[in-house]
Motif scaffolding. Sequence first.
Motif, PDB file in Angstrom:
ATOM      1  N   VAL A  93      -3.482  -1.398   8.732  1.00 16.81           N
ATOM      2  CA  VAL A  93      -3.437  -2.332   7.617  1.00 16.81           C
ATOM      3  C   VAL A  93      -2.438  -1.770   6.609  1.00 16.81           C
ATOM      4  O   VAL A  93      -2.508  -0.587   6.260  1.00 16.81           O
ATOM      5  CB  VAL A  93      -4.827  -2.480   6.964  1.00 16.81           C
ATOM      6  CG1 VAL A  93      -4.761  -3.433   5.783  1.00 16.81           C
ATOM      7  CG2 VAL A  93      -5.835  -2.940   7.996  1.00 16.81           C
ATOM      8  N   VAL A  94      -1.448  -2.580   6.221  1.00 18.69           N
ATOM      9  CA  VAL A  94      -0.449  -2.122   5.254  1.00 18.69           C
ATOM     10  C   VAL A  94      -0.666  -2.875   3.945  1.00 18.69           C
ATOM     11  O   VAL A  94      -0.544  -4.098   3.896  1.00 18.69           O
ATOM     12  CB  VAL A  94       0.976  -2.373   5.772  1.00 18.69           C
ATOM     13  CG1 VAL A  94       2.001  -1.844   4.786  1.00 18.69           C
ATOM     14  CG2 VAL A  94       1.158  -1.745   7.145  1.00 18.69           C
ATOM     15  N   LEU A  95      -1.061  -2.135   2.906  1.00 22.42           N
ATOM     16  CA  LEU A  95      -1.274  -2.754   1.588  1.00 22.42           C
ATOM     17  C   LEU A  95       0.029  -2.614   0.806  1.00 22.42           C
ATOM     18  O   LEU A  95       0.429  -1.505   0.447  1.00 22.42           O
ATOM     19  CB  LEU A  95      -2.416  -2.034   0.878  1.00 22.42           C
ATOM     20  CG  LEU A  95      -2.827  -2.598  -0.469  1.00 22.42           C
ATOM     21  CD1 LEU A  95      -3.427  -4.001  -0.308  1.00 22.42           C
ATOM     22  CD2 LEU A  95      -3.807  -1.657  -1.194  1.00 22.42           C
ATOM     23  N   THR A  96       0.745  -3.746   0.605  1.00 21.10           N
ATOM     24  CA  THR A  96       2.073  -3.676  -0.038  1.00 21.10           C
ATOM     25  C   THR A  96       1.978  -3.988  -1.529  1.00 21.10           C
ATOM     26  O   THR A  96       0.912  -4.376  -2.034  1.00 21.10           O
ATOM     27  CB  THR A  96       3.028  -4.718   0.583  1.00 21.10           C
ATOM     28  OG1 THR A  96       2.463  -6.010   0.313  1.00 21.10           O
ATOM     29  CG2 THR A  96       3.184  -4.515   2.066  1.00 21.10           C
ATOM     30  N   LYS A  97       3.167  -3.892  -2.172  1.00 21.04           N
ATOM     31  CA  LYS A  97       3.287  -4.225  -3.614  1.00 21.04           C
ATOM     32  C   LYS A  97       2.334  -3.435  -4.484  1.00 21.04           C
ATOM     33  O   LYS A  97       1.855  -3.932  -5.520  1.00 21.04           O
ATOM     34  CB  LYS A  97       3.052  -5.718  -3.818  1.00 21.04           C
ATOM     35  CG  LYS A  97       4.047  -6.609  -3.067  1.00 21.04           C
ATOM     36  CD  LYS A  97       3.882  -8.054  -3.442  1.00 21.04           C
ATOM     37  CE  LYS A  97       4.829  -8.948  -2.656  1.00 21.04           C
ATOM     38  NZ  LYS A  97       4.700 -10.353  -2.973  1.00 21.04           N
ATOM     39  N   ILE A  98       2.015  -2.168  -4.097  1.00 21.58           N
ATOM     40  CA  ILE A  98       1.076  -1.390  -4.927  1.00 21.58           C
ATOM     41  C   ILE A  98       1.677  -1.101  -6.290  1.00 21.58           C
ATOM     42  O   ILE A  98       0.979  -0.829  -7.258  1.00 21.58           O
ATOM     43  CB  ILE A  98       0.647  -0.086  -4.225  1.00 21.58           C
ATOM     44  CG1 ILE A  98       1.865   0.738  -3.825  1.00 21.58           C
ATOM     45  CG2 ILE A  98      -0.239  -0.356  -3.029  1.00 21.58           C
ATOM     46  CD1 ILE A  98       1.521   2.152  -3.395  1.00 21.58           C
ATOM     47  N   ASP A  99       3.020  -1.242  -6.336  1.00 21.98           N
ATOM     48  CA  ASP A  99       3.682  -1.004  -7.637  1.00 21.98           C
ATOM     49  C   ASP A  99       3.394  -2.138  -8.595  1.00 21.98           C
ATOM     50  O   ASP A  99       3.660  -2.033  -9.802  1.00 21.98           O
ATOM     51  CB  ASP A  99       5.195  -0.884  -7.414  1.00 21.98           C
ATOM     52  CG  ASP A  99       5.739  -2.148  -6.769  1.00 21.98           C
ATOM     53  OD1 ASP A  99       6.262  -3.019  -7.480  1.00 21.98           O
ATOM     54  OD2 ASP A  99       5.543  -2.307  -5.548  1.00 21.98           O
ATOM     55  N   MET A 100       2.869  -3.209  -8.125  1.00 22.31           N
ATOM     56  CA  MET A 100       2.650  -4.371  -9.014  1.00 22.31           C
ATOM     57  C   MET A 100       1.222  -4.468  -9.531  1.00 22.31           C
ATOM     58  O   MET A 100       0.868  -5.403 -10.245  1.00 22.31           O
ATOM     59  CB  MET A 100       2.981  -5.659  -8.242  1.00 22.31           C
ATOM     60  CG  MET A 100       4.460  -5.810  -7.916  1.00 22.31           C
ATOM     61  SD  MET A 100       4.792  -7.285  -6.967  1.00 22.31           S
ATOM     62  CE  MET A 100       4.364  -8.577  -8.155  1.00 22.31           C
ATOM     63  N   VAL A 101       0.348  -3.536  -9.130  1.00 25.04           N
ATOM     64  CA  VAL A 101      -1.049  -3.653  -9.587  1.00 25.04           C
ATOM     65  C   VAL A 101      -1.566  -2.339 -10.154  1.00 25.04           C
ATOM     66  O   VAL A 101      -1.049  -1.262  -9.835  1.00 25.04           O
ATOM     67  CB  VAL A 101      -1.971  -4.086  -8.404  1.00 25.04           C
ATOM     68  CG1 VAL A 101      -1.584  -5.462  -7.896  1.00 25.04           C
ATOM     69  CG2 VAL A 101      -1.954  -3.054  -7.288  1.00 25.04           C
ATOM     70  N   GLU A 102      -2.605  -2.473 -10.986  1.00 25.59           N
ATOM     71  CA  GLU A 102      -3.269  -1.306 -11.554  1.00 25.59           C
ATOM     72  C   GLU A 102      -4.151  -0.652 -10.511  1.00 25.59           C
ATOM     73  O   GLU A 102      -4.666  -1.367  -9.615  1.00 25.59           O
ATOM     74  CB  GLU A 102      -4.132  -1.725 -12.760  1.00 25.59           C
ATOM     75  CG  GLU A 102      -3.327  -2.355 -13.908  1.00 25.59           C
ATOM     76  CD  GLU A 102      -2.196  -1.414 -14.347  1.00 25.59           C
ATOM     77  OE1 GLU A 102      -1.070  -1.908 -14.522  1.00 25.59           O
ATOM     78  OE2 GLU A 102      -2.447  -0.190 -14.396  1.00 25.59           O
ATOM     79  N   PRO A 103      -4.350   0.655 -10.585  1.00 24.16           N
ATOM     80  CA  PRO A 103      -5.171   1.361  -9.582  1.00 24.16           C
ATOM     81  C   PRO A 103      -6.562   0.729  -9.434  1.00 24.16           C
ATOM     82  O   PRO A 103      -7.046   0.564  -8.313  1.00 24.16           O
ATOM     83  CB  PRO A 103      -5.271   2.781 -10.141  1.00 24.16           C
ATOM     84  CG  PRO A 103      -4.088   2.927 -11.032  1.00 24.16           C
ATOM     85  CD  PRO A 103      -3.786   1.549 -11.583  1.00 24.16           C
ATOM     86  N   GLU A 104      -7.197   0.262 -10.525  1.00 22.54           N
ATOM     87  CA  GLU A 104      -8.548  -0.310 -10.422  1.00 22.54           C
ATOM     88  C   GLU A 104      -8.495  -1.593  -9.579  1.00 22.54           C
ATOM     89  O   GLU A 104      -9.328  -1.814  -8.694  1.00 22.54           O
ATOM     90  CB  GLU A 104      -9.121  -0.690 -11.782  1.00 22.54           C
ATOM     91  CG  GLU A 104      -9.228   0.453 -12.773  1.00 22.54           C
ATOM     92  CD  GLU A 104      -7.844   0.809 -13.307  1.00 22.54           C
ATOM     93  OE1 GLU A 104      -7.584   1.991 -13.531  1.00 22.54           O
ATOM     94  OE2 GLU A 104      -6.992  -0.116 -13.447  1.00 22.54           O
ATOM     95  N   TRP A 105      -7.484  -2.418  -9.875  1.00 21.08           N
ATOM     96  CA  TRP A 105      -7.357  -3.679  -9.128  1.00 21.08           C
ATOM     97  C   TRP A 105      -7.147  -3.367  -7.646  1.00 21.08           C
ATOM     98  O   TRP A 105      -7.756  -3.947  -6.765  1.00 21.08           O
ATOM     99  CB  TRP A 105      -6.152  -4.471  -9.668  1.00 21.08           C
ATOM    100  CG  TRP A 105      -5.802  -5.679  -8.848  1.00 21.08           C
ATOM    101  CD1 TRP A 105      -4.883  -5.714  -7.840  1.00 21.08           C
ATOM    102  CD2 TRP A 105      -6.373  -6.985  -8.925  1.00 21.08           C
ATOM    103  NE1 TRP A 105      -4.843  -6.949  -7.282  1.00 21.08           N
ATOM    104  CE2 TRP A 105      -5.745  -7.772  -7.942  1.00 21.08           C
ATOM    105  CE3 TRP A 105      -7.348  -7.554  -9.747  1.00 21.08           C
ATOM    106  CZ2 TRP A 105      -6.083  -9.107  -7.762  1.00 21.08           C
ATOM    107  CZ3 TRP A 105      -7.667  -8.886  -9.570  1.00 21.08           C
ATOM    108  CH2 TRP A 105      -7.040  -9.650  -8.575  1.00 21.08           C
TER     109      TRP A 105
END
Length: 614
Positions: A93-105
Amino acid sequence: MQALTGIDPDRLTEEKERQLTIDLGFAWFDLPSGRQVSVVDVPGHERFIKNMLAGVGGIDAALLVIAADEGPMPQTEEHLDILGLLEIERGLVVLTKIDMVEPEWRELVVEEIRERLQGSPFANAEMIAVSALKGDGIDELRQALDHLLSDIPPHTEIGKPRLPIDRVFSVTGFGTIVTGTLLGGPLEVGQDIELQPSGIKTRVRGLQSHQQKVEKALPGRRTAVNLTGVSVDDVARGDVITAPGWLKPTTMLDARVRVVENAPFALEQNDEVDFFVGSSETVARVTLLDAEKIEPGNEGWIQIRFPKQVAAVRGDRFIVRRPSPSETIGGGLVIDPHPRRHRRFRKEVIEGLEALASGSPQEILLQTLEHKPWELRELYRAITLPEEDVRSAAYELLASEDIIHLKRGATPESELTPADYLIAWPAYRDTLDRIQKMLGEYHQKSPLRKGMAKEEVRSRIDMPQRAFEELVARAADASAIADEGNIIRKPQHQIQFTDDQRKRIDRYLQALQEQPFSPPSPSQFDLDNELVMALNETGEVVRIDESIVFPRSTFDDMKQQVLDLIDQNGSITLAQFRDHFGTSRKYAQAVLEYFDHHRITRRVGDERVRNVHA
Ligand SMILES: Nc1nc2c(ncn2[C@@H]2O[C@H](COP(=O)(O)OP(=O)(O)OP(=O)(O)O)[C@@H](O)[C@H]2O)c(=O)[nH]1
Ligand SMILES: [Mg+2]
């Protein structure tokens, strides 16, 4: 994908403008271990799921890409269902766009993903968080992929290459190019191939894999094939390239289907569905063989019919979707691509399918031979197992006398050749029973006939000529039937005349003796054509035509005299015949024409000479 491979798989202008994938895209790259990976980038958007389905055949593993800012989408479920139905159980599973969300989200999304993956083949898949923009996690993703692919079993090589085509285009100076993921065996430059279901014959003009020219392409790789003499209009996505002569397309197949838990409704008798196999898509109708309906989460046996030919083989996995609104219902395994039409709820049908589905090579072979004889080379084609497995299974079943080698003089140890016919014992017995029943009815209906024309029997049981000849020879050796060349009969059948018939016959034969060369016609003695035909078959008389009949002895004598005269004089004319036998022109002409027809004499102008075959 671009961050991972360095290649942007989105080729279409519209894709670039809308920043989403519409059709299949392709990329490749090397992993840290040096392993080269082919990538098929499929559309994520639910509207393009049909394109997605064209690309998932033949893959070893899947990357389930979920954007951290959106989380799992409705189509994620469907993608998981499809991967499950195609038994693609290896993936990340590849979770992308992590740069666009806060760690909690992000944590919330990860939790939600884990929840959604419960019960799916990806429940325990490793999850890698990445940012394509910043490059975060891309190296970890490569490592994880390297690990995931490290113990992939080698692609099965059964000597039957197949390339389901997912892209067709033309290149100036080269002509038509098709691409796909190669399965089942290698392809080589110069190799003769065919397109199915169309049957178009062509040759491999050139091969590329990852834009590298290759002389030989191996199974499990993305491959581009340059075809000789084929226009782009002759080939389309869904067609299959394969070696000539083994893949027979079909309009009906038997399968095991599973209806997914999330299916909007049960699969019902005669439902129309969209059927996806390989890279093809076609409408189809389903016959449920062992259930009134198949509820979500359940499995069942089905027979599927298509309006047009489809290229599928045993062991192929398929998907069925509701035509509209389009939604995945289920999928499963092709069990028999060339079945007979089945009635529903038949125990023997279900048992046969179970044997084909889970059976050993012996069970599959026995099941395949259950209804009719097959040439060994046809069995190699129909059973998607290595030829050697089919061959050794055949020898075992011959040794255990479960099947028969339909060849005169063959013993269970005899060497098998590809043209040899094999048949299962029950099928041999059934066929023999049918032949004996047919002969019995025939003898009843036509007691004055010696036997039934072999060709008529063969066409009624619908068996290939050579197999039928071998089967009849075997049955005749066992005295189960009597083989008289062009006709066959029950051994105990003899032409029998009633007393009244015999009386009339004897009166007629008497009269024939009295006028041997100008015989009276049978109708004068109340003998109908049926009776005369019977006398002709018993050999008591020779029937020249409807009204001219000679006793066998007279005929043989006449024939000998004519041949002697010809040997003496070189030839004989109609007048010479007439005068020699003291008969009339009518008889002379009829007998000489009969001699010509039966290759005793040969006509040259107004004369007859000996036929060299006489
Ligand atoms: N900020 C940021 N933007 C990203 C990232 N990955 C992709 N994008 C942007 O998101 C948009 C869609 O990205 P794609 O990679 O095309 O998405 P996809 O997963 O291929 O989606 P489909 O083609 O619809 O299946 C593009 O505009 C990308 O530039 C990321 O990690 N961070
Ligand atoms: Mg995309």
